[in-house]
Design an enzyme around this catalytic site. Structure first.
Site, PDB file in Angstrom:
ATOM      1  CB  SER A  31      24.770   8.436  -4.827  1.00 21.08           C
ATOM      2  OG  SER A  31      23.888   7.857  -5.716  1.00 21.08           O
TER       3      SER A  31
ATOM      4  CG  ASP B 259      20.368  13.389  -4.188  1.00 19.13           C
ATOM      5  OD1 ASP B 259      19.341  13.602  -3.660  1.00 19.13           O
ATOM      6  OD2 ASP B 259      20.392  14.212  -5.372  1.00 19.13           O
TER       7      ASP B 259
ATOM      8  CG  HIS C 221      22.430  11.973  -8.111  1.00 18.92           C
ATOM      9  ND1 HIS C 221      21.854  11.759  -6.723  1.00 18.92           N
ATOM     10  CD2 HIS C 221      23.158  11.033  -8.352  1.00 18.92           C
ATOM     11  CE1 HIS C 221      22.453  10.599  -6.023  1.00 18.92           C
ATOM     12  NE2 HIS C 221      23.055  10.027  -7.181  1.00 18.92           N
TER      13      HIS C 221
END
Length: 433
Positions: free
Chosen positions: A277, A300, A355
Site C-alpha cells: 500500500s 497493492d 487490500h
C-alpha cells in the site's frame, strides 16, 4: 482515505457502528467466541530455516532507525514467540487511527487479536550456512512493524534477512522513540518508569497517527511522508551494512540478541525493497533514491503520494502484485507509467483478494467477523499469501541472481495460475497513461 491507503479503517468504522447498537453487550461477547477458532493464526514460514526475530533501534530520537529484524535462526528450547501486537499503546494507536474510543478499541482488539503470536522466535541465535540476501520491508498506512509477519517470516525461512521498518512519519498508527530524562525526573524516584529493556536515563515517548486536517490538501502531506519513509528504509539498510561490516552498534532496546553474529552474514550485492500500500509507493521512492536496491516488489501499491517526474528516474525492475478488489483505473495508470521496454516491470492480480489480504489481519479473522469487516476476500487467505510469497521469491531470484529453486514459481510472475490475472482486471484508457 479508505480507498487509497487505510489499512484497517473499514474495520474500525464497522466495529464502531456495530458497537453502538442496542445489542452491544451481546455483540462483544460474540466477538470473543467468534474469533477463537482453533485454526486461526499467522502461518509459519515454509522454507528450510527456522525464523528468529528481534527489534533494533539505533539513535533513540525520531531521527533514528527502528525496525524488526527477521532472520534464519537456530531453534532453542527456551525460545519464545512474541505477541503479534507488542503492547497496549499499539491498540490505542489503532483506535485513534480508526477514530473510536480507546477503551472500547482496546477491549475489541484484545478480544480479536490479543492472544496471537508472531511465527518467529524472539532473539534466537542467528544461523545460516551462506550469506543472506537482504530485504527492507515498508508497512502500509495505519500499520506498524509487526503486522506483516507472514510475509517477513516466509522470506526469512527461505534464507533472507528482512528488516521491517516502523516509520516515524506519523503514518504508523503508533510508534515510539525515547527522550532523555530531565534533571528533575532523574531526581524523582517516582517519575516516569523505564522498562528493563531500555537505559535508565531515557523515557519512552509515543507518536501516533497524524490525521488529515479539515481543509488540508492530502498530496503535500503524503508526498512529504513517502520521501521520509524512503529515507528511513535507506537508513535501515545503512545500519545493516554497518552491522555486516563488524562495526559495533548500540541497540537502544537492549535485547538479548547478539548482533556480532551478523558480521559478514549478508550478501550486500543482493538487496531488495518490498512494501504494501503506502509501503508500495515507498518501495518506488526508495528505488529512485538508492541504487543499492536491485529490485522492488510493490504489494497493492497506493501510487498517489509519488511525484510524476520520479517514474522516469527509477531504473530497477519492479513487480506489482495487486488484489482484485482494491485497484482503480487512476492508480493502475500511474503504475503503467513505469512500463519500460528495457527494464522488467511486471504486474499480476490475485483473483478474489482484497487490500487486507497482505497484512496478517486476514489470518486472524477467518470466520463471519472477517467477512463482515472485509478483511477476507473470496480467496482463501493462505492461498492468496502463498501465491504472493512464491511470486515474490521467483522475482527476487530472477533479479538478485540467487542460486535457489525459486525459479520453479516463474510462471506466477506472468500470472499463470487459476487464481491469478496477468496484468490487471481494471480497464485503463491509453490516454490516461
Amino acid at each position: 482515505m479508505l480507498r487509497h491507503g487505510g489499512l484497517v479503517q473499514l474495520l474500525g468504522k464497522r466495529i464502531y457502528e456495530w458497537s453502538r447498537t442496542e445489542q452491544r453487550r451481546y455483540a462483544l461477547g460474540f466477538f470473543a467466541m467468534g474469533n477463537t477458532c482453533s485454526n486461526l493464526g499467522i502461518p509459519p514460514g515454509k522454507g528450510p530455516n527456522a525464523v528468529g526475530c528481534t527489534d533494533f533501534m539505533m539513535d533513540h530520537t525520531t531521527q533514528g532507525s527502528f525496525f524488526r529484524l527477521y532472520y534464519p535462526c537456530q531453534e532453542t528450547e527456551k525460545a519464545e514467540k512474541p505477541d503479534w501486537v507488542p503492547c497496549v499503546e499499539y491498540f490505542n494507536g489503532l483506535a485513534d487511527f480508526l477514530k473510536i474510543n480507546r477503551a472500547l478499541g482496546e477491549r475489541i482488539f484484545n478480544y480479536l487479536f490479543g492472544s496471537f503470536k508472531i511465527p518467529a522466535f524472539v532473539d534466537a541465535p542467528f544461523k545460516s550456512n551462506e550469506k543472506c540476501p537482504v530485504v527492507i520491508f515498508s508497512h502500509g498506512l495505519g500499520a506498524f512493524r509487526t503486522l506483516y509477519s507472514a510475509i517477513c517470516a516466509e522470506l526469512a525461512s527461505q534464507g533472507f534477512i528482512v528488516a521491517s521498518v516502523e516509520h516515524r512519519d506519523q503514518s504508523a498508527s503508533a510508534t515510539y522513540y525515547f527522550r532523555e530524562k530531565t534533571e528533575s525526573e532523574k531526581a524523582n524516584k517516582n517519575g516516569p518508569k523505564t522498562s528493563t529493556s531500555t537505559p535508565d536515563n531515557l523515557v519512552r515517548e509515543w507518536m501516533y497517527y497524524r490525521s488529515l486536517q479539515h481543509g488540508e490538501s492530502e498530496f503535500p502531506l503524503r508526498n512529504k511522508q513517502v520521501k521520509q519513509r524512503a529515507d528511513e528504509c535507506i537508513l535501515a539498510l545503512d545500519r545493516l551494512i554497518e552491522i555486516n561490516s563488524g562495526i559495533s552498534v548500540q541497540n537502544v532496546l537492549q535485547t538479548q540478541f547478539d548482533w556480532t553474529t551478523l558480521e559478514n552474514s549478508m550478501d550486500l550485492c543482493r538487496i531488495a525493497a518490498v512494501g504494501h500500500s503506502f509501503g508500495g509507493a515507498t518501495v518506488i521512492e526508495a528505488l529512485c533514491k538508492e541504487v543499492k536496491f536491485k529490485c522492488g516488489v510493490a504489494l497493492d501499491a497506493w501510487m498517489f503520494p509519488l511525484d510524476d517526474e520520479l517514474f522516469a528516474r527509477v531504473k530497477q525492475p519492479i513487480f506489482f502484485i495487486n488484489s482484485q478488489k482494491f485497484q482503480w483505473a487512476g492508480n493502475i495508470s500511474r503504475m503503467k507509467k513505469l512500463d519500460s521496454a528495457v527494464i522488467q516491470r511486471k504486474m499480476i492480480t490475485i483473483r478474489g483478494a482484497v487490500h487486507q489480504s497482505f497484512p496478517d489481519f486476514t489470518f486472524l479473522t477467518r470466520n463471519w467477523i472477517g467477512r463482515l469487516m472485509k478483511l477476507n476476500g473470496e480467496i482463501d487467505p493462505e492461498i492468496a499469501i502463498d501465491l504472493c510469497n512464491k511470486a515474490t521469491l521467483a522475482f527476487l531470484q530472477r533479479h538478485l541472481g540467487l542460486r535457489k529453486n525459486f525459479d520453479q514459481w516463474d510462471p506466477l510472475i506472468d500470472g499463470q495460475d487459476d487464481n491469478l490475472i496477468k496484468g490487471t482486471n481494471i480497464t485503463v484508457l491509453q490516454s490516461s497513461i
